[in-house]
Enzyme design. Structure first.
Site, mmCIF file in Angstrom:
data_model
loop_
_atom_site.group_PDB
_atom_site.id
_atom_site.type_symbol
_atom_site.label_atom_id
_atom_site.label_comp_id
_atom_site.label_asym_id
_atom_site.label_seq_id
_atom_site.Cartn_x
_atom_site.Cartn_y
_atom_site.Cartn_z
ATOM 1 N N ASP A 114 1.037 -0.839 0.066
ATOM 2 C CA ASP A 114 -0.601 0.118 0.368
ATOM 3 C C ASP A 114 0.476 1.688 -0.177
ATOM 4 O O ASP A 114 1.840 1.284 1.058
ATOM 5 C CB ASP A 114 -0.511 -0.260 0.769
ATOM 6 C CG ASP A 114 -1.887 0.817 1.317
ATOM 7 O OD1 ASP A 114 -2.270 1.315 0.417
ATOM 8 O OD2 ASP A 114 -1.845 1.567 2.372
ATOM 9 N N GLU A 173 15.092 -15.150 0.723
ATOM 10 C CA GLU A 173 15.500 -15.449 1.376
ATOM 11 C C GLU A 173 14.646 -17.456 1.235
ATOM 12 O O GLU A 173 14.662 -18.150 1.452
ATOM 13 C CB GLU A 173 14.865 -15.652 2.781
ATOM 14 C CG GLU A 173 16.164 -14.481 3.421
ATOM 15 C CD GLU A 173 15.876 -13.735 4.224
ATOM 16 O OE1 GLU A 173 14.692 -14.453 4.987
ATOM 17 O OE2 GLU A 173 16.102 -13.311 5.107
HETATM 18 C C1 NOJ Z 1 -4.628 2.514 -0.779
HETATM 19 C C2 NOJ Z 1 -5.166 1.627 -1.074
HETATM 20 O O1 NOJ Z 1 -5.732 1.071 -1.382
HETATM 21 C C3 NOJ Z 1 -7.091 3.279 -0.019
HETATM 22 O O2 NOJ Z 1 -7.600 1.692 0.011
HETATM 23 C C4 NOJ Z 1 -6.470 3.618 0.866
HETATM 24 O O3 NOJ Z 1 -7.362 5.012 1.370
HETATM 25 C C5 NOJ Z 1 -4.746 3.896 1.341
HETATM 26 N N1 NOJ Z 1 -4.427 3.730 0.206
HETATM 27 C C6 NOJ Z 1 -4.657 4.665 2.431
HETATM 28 O O4 NOJ Z 1 -4.367 3.139 2.862
#
Ligand code: NOJ
Length: 559
Positions: free
Chosen positions: A216, A268
């Site tokens: 993310d 790893e």
């Molecule tokens: C990207 C994620 O796909 C989204 O759903 C989220 O709100 C933001 N990052 C923050 O984590």
């Protein structure tokens, strides 16, 4: 804990050509009738995924979370959110997915935690200047009494990117950085505890047989130490940005060191463990910098997702994507949608010349007229295009059913923090997150058992006709189109990883060849186009007559 017995074939390069199906667990299938999807629901629906023919699933965060941002506010990275099930359920899913030849990719959230994570609670309790606060980004405010945020950074969800805390003695105190919701404090990647925590988390799940992670906000982890004001600098930075000009909190060069160290952890393991970065950076070379051989394996191709359904920009995006990926030896990915953006059917339903560049969630599309049938026709063609291009591909749940965005959701039902954070000025992402229809009847169209709680987001009546069981066996359905495409793709030596050669078929036609013996033609113009003589149609997104490709139609050819 016993490791799952896996029948997933050992293919060290699987990620170079994989078709990955994105499961948004809240909305995939609800086994216990609480209105929210769960892990047992995913297990029950594995036959759907096996019949579809995907190589892997990516599951959005399933960790304990107060759900202020649908699970992207994680309070414990090494456990399962009770709403979704238990660790035993998770281990069973991993084993059962492997047994039907499907790999499992999780979602790791390293830019921020939940404000209910033990570390943030410790930071609040420990007070200013403490080592506990140093795991996050706390600063004094500006102005005489510190009442102004420390700098001008803005939250992705609206308003300033800083929240002020009340200290233990009841006085207004420091501010902490949170680029998303107030309940998602950004962590400080200069702190060794953060590195250790995430390395242990990677190992924890890899040891349980997980095959990889979607990362993310991968481009956001490192912040410029000076926390300089942005002062209007746009992001993504424009194409002509001179070398050396950097945004203070996106795509900072230091982020690459983190992924180099993560790669050594993945390497790893014997069965290949892989990463896919969520990296919104615009310029191709900045994206593929993350894909150098000692960093991430893959990244989502958002430039393709954002391209309008017009031949010239699509052709240019495909070409520049491929050139940039070849330069670092990484495979491209082809992405049409996900849980953050307006569904492709509804994007393509709009007049494409009127689309403005920018983040494609529903809000910018609302002002434009929509022809959903046209959008679905284009989405079918886009599916064949994306599955024919070199590299891997992603399918967001519901795309295989041709679902459109739910645009008219009542305000009271909306849950996305973007809606509240912008005071309703941006409707947010709920419209692409509505629970899936599995059957044409039932309280929740088969999403959960009848007699259970209402689905966490309301489903529209149109879902009945698009339910998976309705489309099953109907050769004209979107579902059968996807199944047929994935079946051909799995067995055709030209598809998956590799390259392409463009064929000149006129300005409005995307036509390319892939060796041996495959071609894809997509008609984005308004005129019918004759297919090449001697070519055999393997699959087309609409029925063809007279070897002619109608507008908004794609065909796969044996040439
Ligand atoms: C990207 C994620 O796909 C989204 O759903 C989220 O709100 C933001 N990052 C923050 O984590």
């Amino acid at each position: 804990m016993s490791l799952p017995t896996s029948t997933v074939k050992t293919d060290p390069q699987w990620w170079r050509h994989a078709v990955v199906y994105q499961i948004y667990p809240r909305s995939f299938a609800d086994s216990n009738g609480d209105g929210v999807g769960d892990i047992t629901g995913i297990r029950n629906r594995l036959p759907h995924l096996a019949a579809l023919g995907v190589d892997a699933i990516w599951i959005n965060p399933w960790y304990p979370s107060p759900m202020k941002d649908a699970g992207y506010d994680v309070s414990d990275y090494r456990d399962i959110e009770p709403v979704f099930g238990t660790m035993a359920d998770a281990e069973a899913l991993i084993a059962e997915a492997h047994a039907v030849g499907i790999r499992v990719v999780l979602d790791i959230v390293p830019n921020h935690t939940s404000d209910q994570h033990r570390w943030f609670k410790d930071a609040l309790a420990a007070g200013p200047g403490s080592p506990e606060r140093d795991r996050f980004i706390f600063r004094e405010g500006r102005g005489a009494d510190g009442a102004e945020p420390p700098n001008d950074w803005l939250s992705e969800f609206g308003g300033p990117a800083w929240t002020r805390v009340t200290e233990a003695d009841g006085t207004p105190g420091q501010w902490y950085l949170r680029l998303f919701a107030p309940e998602q404090p950004d962590v400080n990647w200069n702190h060794p505890d953060i590195h250790d925590e995430f390395t242990q988390t990677l190992r924890f799940w890899f040891d349980r047989g997980v095959d990889g992670f979607r990362i993310d906000v991968a481009h956001g982890l490192v912040k410029d130490g000076g926390l300089a004001d942005i002062d209007g600098l746009p992001f993504p930075l424009p194409d002509d940005t001179p070398d050396g000009v950097e945004h203070p909190h996106w795509d900072q060069p230091g982020v690459h060191d983190i992924f180099r160290s993560w790669r050594t952890v993945a390497d790893e393991y014997d069965g290949p463990r892989v990463f896919c970065g969520e990296i919104w950076v615009g310029r191709d070379h900045r994206l593929t910098a993350y894909l150098r051989p000692d960093e991430l394996h893959t990244a989502f191709n958002f430039n393709f997702l954002m391209a309008p359904w017009l031949a010239t920009p699509l052709r240019e995006t495909i070409s520049s994507t491929l050139a940039a990926h070849v330069a670092v030896g990484a495979p491209a990915t082809w992405v049409l949608g996900n849980h953050d953006v307006c569904r492709p059917v509804s994007r393509y339903a709009r007049p494409q010349e009127l689309l403005k560049p920018g983040f494609p969630n529903l809000q910018p599309y609302l002002a434009l007229p929509a022809d959903i049938l046209l959008g679905r026709r284009r989405a079918r063609a886009a599916a064949l295009l994306s599955l024919a291009l070199p590299g891997g591909a992603y399918i967001y749940q519901g795309e295989e059913l041709g679902l459109a965005e739910v645009e008219d959701m009542p305000e009271a039902a909306r849950q996305d923090p973007i809606f509240a954070g912008t005071g309703g000025a941006n409707v947010g992402r709920d419209g692409c997150r509505v629970p899936l229809p599995w059957t044409p009847t039932g309280d929740s169209y088969g999403f959960g058992p009848d007699g259970g709680a209402a689905t966490w987001l309301p489903q529209p009546a149109e879902f009945a006709a698009l339910a998976a069981s309705v489309q099953d066996g109907d050769p004209a359905s979107v579902l059968e189109l996807y199944r047929a495409a994935l079946k051909i793709r799995a067995g055709h030596p030209a598809l998956g990883d590799g390259g392409l050669q463009w064929v000149d078929a006129g300005d409005d036609v995307l036509a390319f060849r892939r060796d041996p013996g495959f071609a894809c033609w997509v008609n984005l113009g308004s005129q019918r186009v004759a297919l090449p003589e001697g070519a055999t149609v393997l699959l087309s997104s609409q029925d063809l007559t007279d070897h002619v490709l109608p507008p908004d139609t794609a065909a796969w050819l044996a040439v």
